[in-house]
Design a protein around this motif. Structure first.
Motif, PDB file in Angstrom:
ATOM      1  N   GLN A 282       8.856   3.718   0.130  1.00 11.26           N
ATOM      2  CA  GLN A 282      10.103   2.797   1.751  1.00 11.26           C
ATOM      3  C   GLN A 282      10.207   3.773   2.538  1.00 11.26           C
ATOM      4  O   GLN A 282      10.091   2.787   3.891  1.00 11.26           O
ATOM      5  N   LYS A 283       8.680   5.069   3.261  1.00  6.70           N
ATOM      6  CA  LYS A 283       8.180   5.509   4.514  1.00  6.70           C
ATOM      7  C   LYS A 283       6.374   5.137   4.034  1.00  6.70           C
ATOM      8  O   LYS A 283       6.410   6.038   3.199  1.00  6.70           O
ATOM      9  N   GLU A 284       6.013   4.962   5.403  1.00  8.90           N
ATOM     10  CA  GLU A 284       4.734   4.523   5.734  1.00  8.90           C
ATOM     11  C   GLU A 284       4.294   6.091   6.040  1.00  8.90           C
ATOM     12  O   GLU A 284       4.744   6.660   7.313  1.00  8.90           O
TER      13      GLU A 284
ATOM     14  N   LEU B   4       1.198  -0.984  -0.215  1.00 13.00           N
ATOM     15  CA  LEU B   4      -0.032   0.132   0.110  1.00 13.00           C
ATOM     16  C   LEU B   4       1.343   1.216   0.116  1.00 13.00           C
ATOM     17  O   LEU B   4       0.725   2.051  -0.340  1.00 13.00           O
ATOM     18  N   ARG B   5       1.692   1.391   0.479  1.00 19.54           N
ATOM     19  CA  ARG B   5       3.053   2.020   1.101  1.00 19.54           C
ATOM     20  C   ARG B   5       3.680   2.393  -0.626  1.00 19.54           C
ATOM     21  O   ARG B   5       3.555   3.965  -0.643  1.00 19.54           O
ATOM     22  N   ARG B   6       3.754   1.762  -1.461  1.00 18.48           N
ATOM     23  CA  ARG B   6       3.746   1.872  -2.842  1.00 18.48           C
ATOM     24  C   ARG B   6       2.789   2.576  -2.862  1.00 18.48           C
ATOM     25  O   ARG B   6       3.400   3.679  -4.205  1.00 18.48           O
ATOM     26  N   LEU B   7       2.196   2.403  -3.837  1.00 15.53           N
ATOM     27  CA  LEU B   7       0.449   2.662  -4.473  1.00 15.53           C
ATOM     28  C   LEU B   7       0.581   4.287  -4.583  1.00 15.53           C
ATOM     29  O   LEU B   7       0.672   4.875  -4.822  1.00 15.53           O
ATOM     30  N   LEU B   8       0.553   4.161  -2.630  1.00 14.74           N
ATOM     31  CA  LEU B   8       0.392   5.425  -2.315  1.00 14.74           C
ATOM     32  C   LEU B   8       1.624   7.022  -2.775  1.00 14.74           C
ATOM     33  O   LEU B   8       1.047   7.775  -3.035  1.00 14.74           O
ATOM     34  N   GLY B   9       2.694   6.277  -2.697  1.00 16.66           N
ATOM     35  CA  GLY B   9       3.206   6.720  -2.758  1.00 16.66           C
ATOM     36  C   GLY B   9       3.952   7.266  -4.228  1.00 16.66           C
ATOM     37  O   GLY B   9       3.878   8.432  -4.835  1.00 16.66           O
TER      38      GLY B   9
ATOM     39  N   TYR C 267      12.442  12.812   3.558  1.00 14.37           N
ATOM     40  CA  TYR C 267      11.053  12.208   4.227  1.00 14.37           C
ATOM     41  C   TYR C 267       9.743  12.023   2.823  1.00 14.37           C
ATOM     42  O   TYR C 267       9.422  10.697   3.157  1.00 14.37           O
ATOM     43  N   LEU C 268       9.416  13.282   2.502  1.00 16.48           N
ATOM     44  CA  LEU C 268       8.433  13.405   1.345  1.00 16.48           C
ATOM     45  C   LEU C 268       9.221  11.951   0.183  1.00 16.48           C
ATOM     46  O   LEU C 268       8.940  11.503  -0.573  1.00 16.48           O
ATOM     47  N   SER C 269      10.594  12.476  -0.028  1.00 19.27           N
ATOM     48  CA  SER C 269      10.729  11.416  -1.108  1.00 19.27           C
ATOM     49  C   SER C 269      11.005   9.754  -0.334  1.00 19.27           C
ATOM     50  O   SER C 269      10.550   9.237  -1.957  1.00 19.27           O
ATOM     51  N   GLU C 270      11.182   9.873   0.229  1.00 14.08           N
ATOM     52  CA  GLU C 270      11.222   8.178   0.934  1.00 14.08           C
ATOM     53  C   GLU C 270       9.776   8.079   0.697  1.00 14.08           C
ATOM     54  O   GLU C 270       9.522   6.861   0.594  1.00 14.08           O
TER      55      GLU C 270
ATOM     56  N   LEU D  32       0.712  12.868   8.448  1.00 11.84           N
ATOM     57  CA  LEU D  32       1.924  13.834   7.295  1.00 11.84           C
ATOM     58  C   LEU D  32       0.570  14.033   6.240  1.00 11.84           C
ATOM     59  O   LEU D  32       0.849  13.976   4.894  1.00 11.84           O
ATOM     60  N   LEU D  33      -0.025  12.598   5.824  1.00 10.06           N
ATOM     61  CA  LEU D  33      -0.704  12.797   4.190  1.00 10.06           C
ATOM     62  C   LEU D  33      -2.052  13.848   4.194  1.00 10.06           C
ATOM     63  O   LEU D  33      -1.706  14.611   3.683  1.00 10.06           O
ATOM     64  N   SER D  34      -2.063  14.077   5.251  1.00 14.53           N
ATOM     65  CA  SER D  34      -3.064  15.018   5.556  1.00 14.53           C
ATOM     66  C   SER D  34      -2.522  16.426   4.564  1.00 14.53           C
ATOM     67  O   SER D  34      -2.721  17.548   4.347  1.00 14.53           O
ATOM     68  N   ALA D  35      -0.870  16.901   5.730  1.00 16.11           N
ATOM     69  CA  ALA D  35      -0.151  17.812   5.351  1.00 16.11           C
ATOM     70  C   ALA D  35       0.717  17.630   4.109  1.00 16.11           C
ATOM     71  O   ALA D  35       0.314  19.068   2.835  1.00 16.11           O
ATOM     72  N   ILE D  36       0.673  16.654   3.103  1.00 16.41           N
ATOM     73  CA  ILE D  36       0.654  16.928   1.876  1.00 16.41           C
ATOM     74  C   ILE D  36      -0.626  16.782   1.230  1.00 16.41           C
ATOM     75  O   ILE D  36      -0.246  17.791  -0.150  1.00 16.41           O
ATOM     76  N   CYS D  37      -1.390  16.807   1.105  1.00 20.78           N
ATOM     77  CA  CYS D  37      -1.760  16.816   0.197  1.00 20.78           C
ATOM     78  C   CYS D  37      -3.225  18.942   0.233  1.00 20.78           C
ATOM     79  O   CYS D  37      -3.341  18.508  -0.007  1.00 20.78           O
TER      80      CYS D  37
END
Length: 127
Positions: A44-46, A4-9, A36-39, A51-56
């Motif tokens: 590579q990172k969950e 899931l983390r790969r699909l999300l990334g 961290y955003l790159s990972e 964090l998802l909210s901040a990125i969105c």
């Protein structure tokens, strides 16, 4: 195995690239380190929900839209894995693929739209 983390990334990266923005711009706006955003984008990172909210927010994308796209990617990955394992496609998924309706498509003539899945194509005719 589908991660899931790969699909999300992958979805996050596509969203950022569609906007023509750099990792540096988004990381600064989201107040997340560039590394961290790159990972997260590379799976590579969950990412936590915060964090998802901040990125969105930084991408000006609703989290529900992001998750919907991730869900679609997951469905396709599961179909591909199922086809590779020569298992039949489960009936609920088959039904879902055969009942797609489109009310409008921005930027595409609405007379005919083809939605392709790994195992079949479904033609959708606008009413």
């Amino acid at each position: 195995m589908i991660l899931l983390r790969r699909l999300l990334g992958d979805v996050l990266r596509r969203q950022r690239q569609r906007q023509g923005r750099t990792l540096r711009e988004v990381s600064s706006s989201a107040r997340v380190s560039l590394g961290y955003l790159s990972e997260v984008e590379r799976g590579q990172k969950e990412a936590s929900s915060e964090l998802l909210s901040a990125i969105c927010d930084a991408l000006d994308v609703r989290m529900s839209e992001l998750m919907r796209e991730v869900s679609d990617e997951l469905s396709l990955a599961e179909l591909a894995a199922s086809a590779a394992a020569t298992e039949p496609v489960p009936t609920p998924v088959r039904t879902m693929l055969n009942s797609v309706s489109v009310t409008s498509v921005t930027g595409v003539p609405t007379e005919r739209v083809t939605i392709k899945a790994p195992t079949e194509a479904v033609d959708v005719v606008a009413a």
